[in-house]
Enzyme design. Structure first.
Site, PDB file in Angstrom:
ATOM      1  N   HIS A  48      10.341 -29.558   1.487  1.00  9.98           N
ATOM      2  CA  HIS A  48       9.230 -29.056   2.296  1.00  9.98           C
ATOM      3  C   HIS A  48       8.020 -28.607   1.487  1.00  9.98           C
ATOM      4  O   HIS A  48       7.148 -27.905   2.008  1.00  9.98           O
ATOM      5  CB  HIS A  48       9.694 -27.957   3.245  1.00  9.98           C
ATOM      6  CG  HIS A  48      10.000 -28.495   4.601  1.00  9.98           C
ATOM      7  ND1 HIS A  48       9.168 -28.327   5.677  1.00  9.98           N
ATOM      8  CD2 HIS A  48      11.028 -29.260   5.026  1.00  9.98           C
ATOM      9  CE1 HIS A  48       9.676 -28.950   6.720  1.00  9.98           C
ATOM     10  NE2 HIS A  48      10.808 -29.518   6.361  1.00  9.98           N
ATOM     11  N   GLU A  68       1.769 -10.317  12.221  1.00 11.15           N
ATOM     12  CA  GLU A  68       1.058 -11.553  11.900  1.00 11.15           C
ATOM     13  C   GLU A  68      -0.114 -11.666  12.871  1.00 11.15           C
ATOM     14  O   GLU A  68      -0.410 -10.737  13.635  1.00 11.15           O
ATOM     15  CB  GLU A  68       1.970 -12.786  11.989  1.00 11.15           C
ATOM     16  CG  GLU A  68       2.917 -12.962  10.806  1.00 11.15           C
ATOM     17  CD  GLU A  68       3.449 -14.390  10.631  1.00 11.15           C
ATOM     18  OE1 GLU A  68       2.962 -15.311  11.336  1.00 11.15           O
ATOM     19  OE2 GLU A  68       4.351 -14.588   9.803  1.00 11.15           O
ATOM     20  N   ASP A 108       8.304 -18.105   7.995  1.00 12.66           N
ATOM     21  CA  ASP A 108       8.214 -18.376   9.431  1.00 12.66           C
ATOM     22  C   ASP A 108       9.209 -19.449   9.860  1.00 12.66           C
ATOM     23  O   ASP A 108       9.628 -19.502  11.004  1.00 12.66           O
ATOM     24  CB  ASP A 108       6.816 -18.873   9.813  1.00 12.66           C
ATOM     25  CG  ASP A 108       5.762 -17.783   9.706  1.00 12.66           C
ATOM     26  OD1 ASP A 108       6.133 -16.622   9.483  1.00 12.66           O
ATOM     27  OD2 ASP A 108       4.577 -18.105   9.854  1.00 12.66           O
TER      28      ASP A 108
HETATM   29  C1  ZME Z   1       3.816 -28.053  11.674  1.00 14.55           C
HETATM   30  C2  ZME Z   1       4.013 -26.715  12.281  1.00 14.55           C
HETATM   31  C3  ZME Z   1       3.966 -25.517  11.618  1.00 14.55           C
HETATM   32  C4  ZME Z   1       4.278 -26.420  13.577  1.00 14.55           C
HETATM   33  C5  ZME Z   1       4.368 -25.066  13.698  1.00 14.55           C
HETATM   34  N1  ZME Z   1       4.185 -24.549  12.503  1.00 14.55           N
HETATM   35  C6  ZME Z   1       4.173 -23.190  12.241  1.00 14.55           C
HETATM   36  N2  ZME Z   1       3.990 -22.370  13.230  1.00 14.55           N
HETATM   37  C7  ZME Z   1       3.932 -21.031  13.018  1.00 14.55           C
HETATM   38  N3  ZME Z   1       4.059 -20.475  11.842  1.00 14.55           N
HETATM   39  C8  ZME Z   1       4.271 -21.292  10.814  1.00 14.55           C
HETATM   40  C9  ZME Z   1       4.329 -22.674  10.976  1.00 14.55           C
HETATM   41  N4  ZME Z   1       4.553 -23.216   9.785  1.00 14.55           N
HETATM   42  C10 ZME Z   1       4.615 -22.203   8.903  1.00 14.55           C
HETATM   43  N5  ZME Z   1       4.433 -21.050   9.516  1.00 14.55           N
END
Ligand code: ZME
Length: 519
Positions: free
Chosen positions: A93, A273, A157
């Protein structure tokens, strides 16, 4: 003995695999590697040629599947002696190539997957820590510790990331203001250095290696085991979102909430956040489920500041024992805040479901083919003193209304970051993470978003906003030097000590791997 490169066997013993390896790497026989499973299957090599970022392409001559630290050490030792690059890959990742190898002659060491030893997660109830194989995913760590009613306290997250991967960056989320990043919550590591030596390190033992590896972008060693601090696991989470149309008020409240770090749990939130809403599309789109139909937000009616809205996201953990006082604690905290009164959205869910929330988004995106696409992410640490200028110049300036993904924004306290680690943060006591988590569905969008990223960086440079990149990406030696700043000399010294042949994690191109001029 004919070597069959096109077979159905997943793994080929090195006795066979050594042939293409010799060809590709230009090696003589590497006796250390004889019973380490290596694969040269084309499908396998293709799988490890990209990371989640999909921004650059890797090459590998073979993929190793070690099950033990000793096997990792054997592979790296061989690489050290024969001078070929090796990169550890957890869940792959990385955004900017940490899991990749750019040179055609390297080996990717797969830390996740099938081959791991049986005791790859061991919970120590009395000691309140867990020992974990570096290739394990945080979701697996969580499931294992919950069996004992325990859980780590600092998170990312998204939980489908390997322990070794997040610890070599920092590991941040809404708990960071209070507990520090994940690297602040590690007691001990086993590391295979670039010399192929397996070393146990901690604050008290081989401390230089310990601090180097934490936030070290994989440049000093491969984490094979981490000892992670645990706390009693909460059962449930009250998850609250409130909206702001005024950026100054939003920041004031976020900064107030993170100033409560270290207070008794009753007097603070557990997670802080926030995110930026620059277009209505976002709220009607990926985070829509939260803003429920029973409580619809008329974004246009909120009189957004320059068309931009800010959403503060906070949680409080609880369990049966303290459920009664929860509502009162939340109300007394919310009373201190200055959000739009009609804009409170609340959800209640099990702790695991909260921590694993991004996975739900992943499943939706995957089902639409929107997951395995390029991610030109830009993650910046912005000093608190300049966040208003950043808002004006970027959220209300550079950004079009096509952000192509969430934009997270939340502050943290520098005193929770150990300055001895390799990670670089701004000078100030409080700095913000601003994360542009973009997905590019076609090449035009990729161009557009990458260009926007460049514009944002240029704006910061021109206005002397001293940002630091998290998950950094640079293309020149000078830029890497500037990134590390005061820490560059130490970074180089650590590199010479722990990976003198510069064979580790070459995919980010911090050091240009060149065996001819090397040594
Ligand atoms: C590609 C994608 C990332 C879809 C949702 N995310 C995320 N949403 C919320 N916090 C995140 C996140 N990716 C890292 N932190």
């Amino acid at each position: 003995m004919a070597f069959n490169n096109n077979n159905n066997n997943k793994y080929v013993l090195l006795t066979f695999a050594v042939c293409p390896l010799i060809v590709a790497v230009g090696l003589t026989v590497v006796p250390e590697l004889v019973d380490v499973g290596l694969s040269v299957e084309r499908r396998k090599l293709e799988a490890v040629s990209v990371d989640f970022g999909r921004l650059s392409k890797g090459e590998a001559a073979a993929v190793a599947h070690p099950g033990t630290a000793e096997e990792v050490a054997r592979v790296v030792k061989a690489a050290f002696e024969a001078r070929f690059p090796v990169s550890a890959r957890g869940h792959g990742h990385s955004i900017n190539g940490q899991a990749l190898i750019r040179e055609k002659k390297g080996v990717v060491i797969e830390m996740g997957g099938q081959n791991q030893n049986d005791n790859s997660i061991r919970v120590f109830e009395k000691g309140m820590y867990v020992d974990v194989w570096g290739g394990k995913l945080w979701i697996e760590v969580l499931s294992a510790t919950l069996e004992y009613g325990l859980a780590p306290m600092s998170w990312t997250d998204y939980l489908y990331l390997s322990v070794g991967g997040t610890l070599s960056n920092a590991g941040i989320s809404g708990q960071t203001f209070n507990h520090g990043p994940q690297i602040t919550n590690v007691y001990e590591l086993d590391v295979v250095t670039g010399k192929g030596e397996l070393v146990t390190c901690s604050e008290d033992r081989n401390a230089e290696l310990f601090h180097a590896v934490l936030g070290g972008l994989g440049q000093f060693g491969i984490i094979t085991r981490a000892r992670i601090a645990l706390e009693p696991a909460p059962q449930r989470v009250r998850w609250i979102r409130v909206l702001y149309s005024n950026f100054a008020r939003f920041c004031k409240d976020q900064e107030y909430l993170i100033s409560l770090h270290g207070k008794p749990e009753k007097e603070r939130f557990d997670y802080v956040e926030g995110f930026v809403i620059v277009d209505e599309g976002l709220i009607n789109n990926w985070r829509s489920s939260f803003f429920s139909a029973s409580n619809p937000v008329k974004i246009t009616s909120l009189n957004a500041d320059g068309g931009v809205l800010y959403c503060l996201e906070i949680t409080k953990n609880y369990n049966q024992a303290n459920a009664d006082s929860l509502e009162e604690e939340i109300q007394s905290l919310l009373k201190k805040l200055d959000f739009i009164p009609t804009s409170v959205f609340t959800t209640d869910l099990p702790y695991v479901d909260f921590l694993d929330r991004v996975h739900k988004a992943e499943l939706k995106l995957r089902s639409k083919g929107l997951w395995d696409v390029p991610h030109p992410w830009l993650n910046l640490f912005v000093p608190k003193s300049r966040i208003a200028d950043f808002d004006k110049g970027v959220f209300k300036g550079i950004l079009g209304n096509k952000t192509s993904g969430p934009i997270l924004i939340y502050p943290m306290n520098k005193n929770k970051w150990d300055q001895r680690s390799s990670v670089v943060t701004p000078e100030e006591d409080v700095f913000y993470l601003v994360a542009f988590l973009r997905s590019a569905l076609d090449t035009e969008t990729l161009e557009y978003l990458s260009n926007e990223n460049r514009q944002i960086l240029r704006f910061c440079h021109d206005s002397e906003i001293k940002v630091k990149q998290y998950l950094p990406h640079y293309t020149t030696h000078q830029e890497w030097m500037d990134h590390f700043g005061d820490k560059w000399t130490q970074f180089i010294a650590r590199k010479m000590q722990f990976d003198p042949r510069q064979i580790l994690a070459t995919g980010q191109q911090i050091f240009q791997f060149d065996p001819l001029t090397d040594m």
